[in-house]
Write a protein that holds these residues in place. Structure first.
Motif, short mmCIF file in Angstrom:
data_model
loop_
_atom_site.label_atom_id
_atom_site.label_comp_id
_atom_site.label_asym_id
_atom_site.label_seq_id
_atom_site.Cartn_x
_atom_site.Cartn_y
_atom_site.Cartn_z
N ILE A 24 0.85 -1.20 0.00
CA ILE A 24 0.00 0.00 0.00
C ILE A 24 0.88 1.24 0.00
O ILE A 24 0.63 2.20 -0.74
N LEU A 27 2.26 1.68 -3.45
CA LEU A 27 1.22 2.19 -4.35
C LEU A 27 0.96 3.67 -4.12
O LEU A 27 0.83 4.44 -5.07
N ALA A 31 1.05 7.07 -6.49
CA ALA A 31 -0.38 7.26 -6.75
C ALA A 31 -0.61 8.43 -7.69
O ALA A 31 0.14 9.40 -7.68
N VAL A 38 -6.13 3.71 -1.03
CA VAL A 38 -6.35 2.50 -1.83
C VAL A 38 -7.58 1.82 -1.25
O VAL A 38 -7.77 1.78 -0.04
N ASP A 55 -8.16 -0.71 -5.86
CA ASP A 55 -8.02 0.45 -6.75
C ASP A 55 -7.70 1.70 -5.95
O ASP A 55 -7.98 1.78 -4.75
N TYR A 56 -7.18 2.71 -6.64
CA TYR A 56 -6.99 4.02 -6.02
C TYR A 56 -8.35 4.67 -5.84
O TYR A 56 -9.25 4.45 -6.64
#
Length: 119
Positions: A24, A27, A31, A38, A55-56
């Motif tokens: 996370i 990500l 982003a 997330v 998903d974002y």
């Protein structure tokens, strides 16, 4: 005499492993602009009915479960929480595949390819 009521913090619906929290963070580090976290949801898909989707998200929804992690905010879709309570979310990588893996005590079965599950 007034009694003080203590609000007990309820446990998170999904337990994130260290590897999942690190993913996370990775990500969120890359982003897209406007992403606030997330989000995990369980859209209807596959031969067994429900799938896991990460998903974002750009805005918080009223009924979403919110888990603060060291690397960013992790949301669980409010409509999906029932299917996910007590699950453990992990991130696994090997030579051939990389992805989030779920141990879900609510799943009564899964399709042969592992893409979807049923409750």
């Amino acid at each position: 005499m007034m009694t003080e009521t203590k609000t007990r913090q309820r446990p998170a619906a999904v337990i994130l492993t260290e590897a999942a929290e690190q993913r996370i963070a990775d990500l969120m580090a890359k982003a897209p602009e406007g992403a606030i976290g997330v989000k995990l949801s369980t859209p209807r898909r596959g031969c067994s009915g429900l799938a896991y989707s990460v998903d974002y998200v750009t805005e918080e929804q009223a009924f979403d479960e919110k888990i603060e992690t060291p690397g960013g905010t992790f949301y669980i879709d409010g409509a999906s929480v029932l299917y996910l309570v007590g699950s453990v979310m992990d991130w696994r990588e090997d030579d051939f595949t990389a992805g989030f893996v779920f141990e879900n005590p609510n799943a009564k079965g899964a399709c042969g390819c592992g893409e979807s599950f049923m409750v």
